[in-house]
Design a protein around this motif. Structure first.
Motif, PDB file in Angstrom:
ATOM      1  N   VAL A   1       0.821  -1.218   0.000  1.00 51.34           N
ATOM      2  CA  VAL A   1       0.000   0.000   0.000  1.00 51.34           C
ATOM      3  C   VAL A   1       0.856   1.271   0.000  1.00 51.34           C
ATOM      4  N   ALA A   2       1.961   1.273   0.740  1.00 49.55           N
ATOM      5  CA  ALA A   2       2.809   2.471   0.781  1.00 49.55           C
ATOM      6  C   ALA A   2       3.430   2.740  -0.585  1.00 49.55           C
ATOM      7  N   SER A   3       3.807   1.684  -1.292  1.00 51.07           N
ATOM      8  CA  SER A   3       4.362   1.860  -2.633  1.00 51.07           C
ATOM      9  C   SER A   3       3.303   2.348  -3.610  1.00 51.07           C
ATOM     10  N   ILE A   4       2.052   1.920  -3.410  1.00 48.83           N
ATOM     11  CA  ILE A   4       0.958   2.435  -4.249  1.00 48.83           C
ATOM     12  C   ILE A   4       0.766   3.923  -3.996  1.00 48.83           C
ATOM     13  N   VAL A   5       0.893   4.335  -2.733  1.00 47.39           N
ATOM     14  CA  VAL A   5       0.825   5.771  -2.407  1.00 47.39           C
ATOM     15  C   VAL A   5       1.892   6.524  -3.183  1.00 47.39           C
ATOM     16  N   ALA A   6       3.118   6.016  -3.129  1.00 49.26           N
ATOM     17  CA  ALA A   6       4.227   6.696  -3.801  1.00 49.26           C
ATOM     18  C   ALA A   6       4.019   6.749  -5.305  1.00 49.26           C
ATOM     19  N   LEU A   7       3.656   5.633  -5.915  1.00 49.57           N
ATOM     20  CA  LEU A   7       3.490   5.601  -7.366  1.00 49.57           C
ATOM     21  C   LEU A   7       2.350   6.509  -7.812  1.00 49.57           C
TER      22      LEU A   7
ATOM     23  N   SER B   1      -0.707  16.790  -0.869  1.00 47.27           N
ATOM     24  CA  SER B   1      -1.205  18.131  -0.581  1.00 47.27           C
ATOM     25  C   SER B   1      -0.546  18.701   0.666  1.00 47.27           C
ATOM     26  N   ARG B   2      -0.421  17.865   1.690  1.00 44.03           N
ATOM     27  CA  ARG B   2       0.166  18.331   2.948  1.00 44.03           C
ATOM     28  C   ARG B   2       1.650  18.646   2.793  1.00 44.03           C
ATOM     29  N   MET B   3       2.363  17.854   1.983  1.00 46.73           N
ATOM     30  CA  MET B   3       3.805  18.066   1.798  1.00 46.73           C
ATOM     31  C   MET B   3       4.100  19.159   0.781  1.00 46.73           C
ATOM     32  N   GLY B   4       3.195  19.384  -0.155  1.00 47.92           N
ATOM     33  CA  GLY B   4       3.409  20.396  -1.179  1.00 47.92           C
ATOM     34  C   GLY B   4       4.240  19.909  -2.350  1.00 47.92           C
ATOM     35  N   SER B   5       4.787  18.721  -2.253  1.00 49.15           N
ATOM     36  CA  SER B   5       5.571  18.115  -3.334  1.00 49.15           C
ATOM     37  C   SER B   5       5.622  16.617  -3.088  1.00 49.15           C
ATOM     38  N   THR B   6       6.280  15.900  -3.974  1.00 51.31           N
ATOM     39  CA  THR B   6       6.372  14.455  -3.789  1.00 51.31           C
ATOM     40  C   THR B   6       7.718  13.937  -4.246  1.00 51.31           C
ATOM     41  N   ARG B   7       8.106  12.820  -3.719  1.00 46.28           N
ATOM     42  CA  ARG B   7       9.307  12.093  -4.099  1.00 46.28           C
ATOM     43  C   ARG B   7       8.976  10.609  -4.168  1.00 46.28           C
ATOM     44  N   PRO B   8       9.804   9.813  -4.815  1.00 47.01           N
ATOM     45  CA  PRO B   8       9.524   8.371  -4.865  1.00 47.01           C
ATOM     46  C   PRO B   8       9.589   7.674  -3.511  1.00 47.01           C
TER      47      PRO B   8
ATOM     48  N   ILE C   1       8.242   8.813  -0.632  1.00 42.65           N
ATOM     49  CA  ILE C   1       7.226   9.234   0.322  1.00 42.65           C
ATOM     50  C   ILE C   1       6.455   8.013   0.834  1.00 42.65           C
ATOM     51  N   ALA C   2       5.858   8.190   1.998  1.00 41.33           N
ATOM     52  CA  ALA C   2       5.049   7.140   2.642  1.00 41.33           C
ATOM     53  C   ALA C   2       5.871   5.915   2.996  1.00 41.33           C
ATOM     54  N   MET C   3       7.174   6.050   3.080  1.00 39.50           N
ATOM     55  CA  MET C   3       8.015   4.911   3.442  1.00 39.50           C
ATOM     56  C   MET C   3       7.660   4.446   4.851  1.00 39.50           C
TER      57      MET C   3
ATOM     58  N   LEU D   1      -3.276  11.608  -2.364  1.00 36.22           N
ATOM     59  CA  LEU D   1      -3.780  12.966  -2.586  1.00 36.22           C
ATOM     60  C   LEU D   1      -3.558  13.841  -1.357  1.00 36.22           C
ATOM     61  N   PHE D   2      -3.961  13.339  -0.193  1.00 36.36           N
ATOM     62  CA  PHE D   2      -3.865  14.150   1.019  1.00 36.36           C
ATOM     63  C   PHE D   2      -2.418  14.328   1.468  1.00 36.36           C
ATOM     64  N   LEU D   3      -1.616  13.281   1.355  1.00 38.42           N
ATOM     65  CA  LEU D   3      -0.217  13.387   1.771  1.00 38.42           C
ATOM     66  C   LEU D   3       0.556  14.341   0.864  1.00 38.42           C
TER      67      LEU D   3
END
Length: 329
Positions: free
Chosen positions: A79-85, A240-247, A249-251, A236-238
């Motif tokens: 699930v965490a990898s799905i969040v990241a992807l 939005s809260r971080m303002g950006s994303t990286r591969p 995230i959600a580790m 979506l929510f994570l």
């Protein structure tokens, strides 16, 4: 001769009612609240408590379908990898000129498809456990995210996007309202529908459920698809809260989510547990982290505390069952 009435309903017992694991979670929550109030004078502040929910409710969306997964005696560690992807694809598409609204929809679609792939692989290769399959897809999904962005960050979202993670409806965080709606829907689905009863039947005995006419494979695919969809909602929510994303995230989110579900009284053997317990565990762990964070308690100590709580969540029901067997013999 009076007719004989057969019923499967047990007479109400106050002792049995108050010995349920959910009441233990309530007592733990109260104890943690008292402890945090003594540790920091800033803990018992409405605005602080309200804003603290924004820090842990994003992963709580995954807890809801994970309850379904574990009731089936399965597990989903992808699930965490799905969040990241999902997050990476949404951000990359937006940076390439795709409207953010469309990129958000694609984010949800990506998560749903990933969950569907998990479910299809699990019902296709029954000789492999869900741990092995979702471990494999966990690596694959995270790897695709790294192929897209490598070590770079993506973002530069418009200001309105931050409302998902930081916005309010009146004085209530928007994320709390959305989570409440989803929690009610998943609770009703589990406890008030035929689908929910079929989940419990499959968790207790999949073979018997199959021979009783339950479409076991279809239900498993639906459950894992729901897990993928809610992982995308978390994305979506994570994001939005971080303002950006990286591969990356959600580790570690998958371990937090499973810990919340198990602490909530959902049996890893399948077929037992209630949604309210998992929801209580979300807030218990969330406010425990928030309160200890106010006094800069080391993360390792927090992990030890959560580990002890998990052992209690597994051991207490076993002790109750052993005592019951001892009395019967």
């Amino acid at each position: 001769m009076e007719p004989r009435i057969v019923t499967n309903k047990q007479p109400f017992s106050y002792k049995r009612f108050f010995l349920q694991w959910e009441w233990m979670l309530v007592l733990l929550f109260l104890a943690i609240t008292v402890m945090n109030m003594n540790l920091s004078e800033f803990y018992w502040d409405y605005e602080n408590l309200r804003d603290a929910t924004m820090g842990f409710l994003d992963k709580a969306f995954i807890v809801l379908p994970m309850v379904f997964v574990i009731i089936l005696a399965d597990i989903d560690i992808s699930v965490a990898s799905i969040v990241a992807l999902s997050s990476v694809i949404m951000a990359d598409l937006f940076n390439r000129g795709v409207p953010l609204e469309l990129a958000m929809i694609i984010c949800l679609v990506v998560g749903t498809v990933c969950g569907w792939i998990n479910g299809m692989l699990i019902v296709k290769y029954k000789e492999l456990s869900s741990v092995i399959i979702t471990l494999s897809t966990m690596i694959i999904y995270r790897g695709i995210a790294y192929m897209i962005l490598e070590d770079q960050a993506a973002g530069s979202f418009p200001d309105w996007f931050s409302y998902l993670g930081w916005g309010y409806v009146g004085s209530i965080p928007f994320i709390l309202i959305v989570f409440t709606v989803f929690a009610v829907l998943f609770s009703l689905l589990l406890h008030k529908t035929v689908f929910g009863r079929q989940l419990y039947a499959m968790g207790n005995n999949t073979t018997a459920a199959r021979f009783s006419g339950i479409r076991v494979d279809r239900i498993k695919v639906i459950v894992f698809t729901l897990a993928g969809l809610m992982a995308a909602v978390t994305a979506l929510f994570l994001t939005s809260r971080m303002g950006s994303t990286r591969p990356n995230i959600a580790m570690g989110y998958e371990l937090d989510v499973i810990a919340m579900v198990v602490l909530g009284g959902i049996s890893t053997a399948g077929g037992k547990g209630r949604m309210i317990g998992a929801i209580l565990a979300v807030f218990l762990i969330g406010f425990l982290r928030y309160g200890l964070g106010l006094v800069n308690v080391q993360a390792q100590i927090l992990l030890i505390i959560i580990g002890v709580l998990l052992i209690a969540a597994v051991a207490v029901p076993q002790l109750k069952r052993s005592n019951r067997l001892t009395r019967n013999t």
